[in-house]
Motif scaffolding. Structure first.
Motif, PDB file in Angstrom:
ATOM      1  N   LYS A   1     -11.422   5.340  -3.630  1.00 10.66           N
ATOM      2  CA  LYS A   1     -12.552   4.451  -3.454  1.00 10.66           C
ATOM      3  C   LYS A   1     -13.711   5.202  -2.809  1.00 10.66           C
TER       4      LYS A   1
ATOM      5  N   TYR B   1      -6.675   5.425  -2.631  1.00  8.84           N
ATOM      6  CA  TYR B   1      -6.983   4.656  -3.839  1.00  8.84           C
ATOM      7  C   TYR B   1      -8.232   5.142  -4.565  1.00  8.84           C
TER       8      TYR B   1
ATOM      9  N   TRP C   1       0.844  -1.204   0.000  1.00  8.23           N
ATOM     10  CA  TRP C   1       0.000   0.000   0.000  1.00  8.23           C
ATOM     11  C   TRP C   1       0.872   1.243   0.000  1.00  8.23           C
TER      12      TRP C   1
ATOM     13  N   ALA D   1      -8.042   4.425   2.839  1.00  6.60           N
ATOM     14  CA  ALA D   1      -8.098   3.658   1.589  1.00  6.60           C
ATOM     15  C   ALA D   1      -8.906   4.408   0.540  1.00  6.60           C
TER      16      ALA D   1
ATOM     17  N   ILE E   1      -1.011   7.031  -7.648  1.00  8.95           N
ATOM     18  CA  ILE E   1      -2.393   7.160  -8.085  1.00  8.95           C
ATOM     19  C   ILE E   1      -2.747   8.584  -8.487  1.00  8.95           C
TER      20      ILE E   1
ATOM     21  N   ARG F   1       2.525   1.960  -3.343  1.00  9.33           N
ATOM     22  CA  ARG F   1       1.639   2.363  -4.431  1.00  9.33           C
ATOM     23  C   ARG F   1       1.011   3.719  -4.217  1.00  9.33           C
ATOM     24  N   SER F   2       1.069   4.244  -2.980  1.00 12.70           N
ATOM     25  CA  SER F   2       0.237   5.371  -2.587  1.00 12.70           C
ATOM     26  C   SER F   2       0.485   6.636  -3.394  1.00 12.70           C
TER      27      SER F   2
END
Length: 331
Positions: free
Chosen positions: A81, A79, A3, A75, A10, A6-7
């Protein structure tokens, strides 16, 4: 890939020049430790903004970040979401989102999704304006296009109370692309790279204050649904102590929390009509200091809101905890 690794990747969509008017940073430009900032044992670093702006909520010192709720909110932000938090009113659902945004210096705004909210308020409408001494019909954008173009978190409060007609606006917005169409002028509004959308709801399946049952197809568009946590006795005591002062009022704080939880259990059993929310608990603690009277503060924070038929039982429980229905002077 973890996580934390990748943060940062995005955030990569070009932003609207309209943001320059508010002097907002388009993209997070630093990272913070989840462990250090939220007191959660997780080896992860979250994108954040190094400087606050006028849309960042004020800090609430001592706020207690529930692990599950905080990680779901993070999250959603990291990401992109769609996160829906369900739970009883006054449990701090919107405040939890705001305080996460505060620690990340991520601006946010809240919209109350009540029955009076209209499509034109959200999307916009054509208006008659005077331009160069002539009357011209021009489309005036509403709240959603304004928010969508900015690097902010949009919080939809009381989402379950929203009418199906208005809720249909969010069908495409909750999709993967997160864009909205403006039929009146044929425009498609694409989201800013750092735009996020989260919501709070009292229930998902209808209640006395929720006029409309949630449609299962629409509910499926939310990537994450979490139930707001219930605070323990010690957690509520810590909140009250931050207001009343632990050194001189610890015993009083314990009694305040004890009575609140006692009345809450009675409401759960159907013996009282009005729930004793965390908001009411904190209001009672604050008024106790302002009025220098526990009894008077209790009356204004909770008792006067209750039905007359419930007040005798409430007085009995108050007497059981404090020993008297009279006002108690704070020492």
């Amino acid at each position: 890939m973890s996580w934390s690794q990748r943060s940062v990747s995005i955030f990569k969509v070009t932003t609207s020049p309209m943001i320059n008017r508010l002097k907002l940073n388009h993209l997070p430009d630093t990272k913070i430790s989840v462990t250090n900032v939220f007191n959660i044992n997780l080896n992860a670093y979250i994108p954040a903004f190094s400087k606050p702006n006028e849309l960042v909520p004020p800090t609430r010192l001592g706020f207690q970040f529930d692990r599950r709720t905080t990680l779901c909110i993070l999250a959603g932000l990291v990401y992109n979401k769609r996160v829906l938090i369900a739970g009883k009113h006054g449990t701090g659902k919107s405040t939890h989102i705001e305080q996460v945004c505060n620690r990340l210096n991520w601006g946010c705004i809240r919209i109350n999704m009540d029955n009076y909210l209209t499509k034109s308020q959200l999307i916009g409408k054509e208006s008659l304006i005077f331009q160069h001494r002539c009357s011209v019909v021009k489309f005036k954008y509403g709240l959603l296009p304004w928010a969508l173009r900015r690097p902010i978190v949009l919080i939809l409060d009381d989402y379950d109370v929203c009418t199906p007609e208005v809720k249909s606006i969010f069908n495409k917005l909750l999709g993967e692309n997160g864009e909205i169409n403006i039929p009146e002028n044929g425009r498609v509004i694409k989201p800013n790279a750092s735009f996020r959308i989260l919501a709070t709801s009292t229930t998902l399946f209808g209640s006395q204050i929720s006029n409309f049952r949630e449609n299962s197809a629409h509910l499926d568009k939310w990537n994450m649904v979490i139930n707001a946590p219930k605070l323990s006795f010690n957690q509520e005591l810590k909140l009250v102590n931050q207001i009343t002062g632990k050194a001189t009022r610890e015993n009083i704080s314990e009694k305040i929390v004890k009575l609140a939880r006692m009345l809450r259990r009675l409401q759960d059993k159907g013996k009282l009509s009005l729930p004793f929310s965390v908001r009411s608990l904190l209001s009672w603690a604050e008024l106790t200091i302002i009025l220098n009277s526990i009894g008077e503060a209790f009356k204004y924070a909770y008792l006067n809101k209750c039905k007359k038929s419930d007040r005798l039982l409430i007085y009995e429980k108050y007497t059981e905890v404090f020993g008297s229905t009279c006002s108690i002077r704070c020492g």
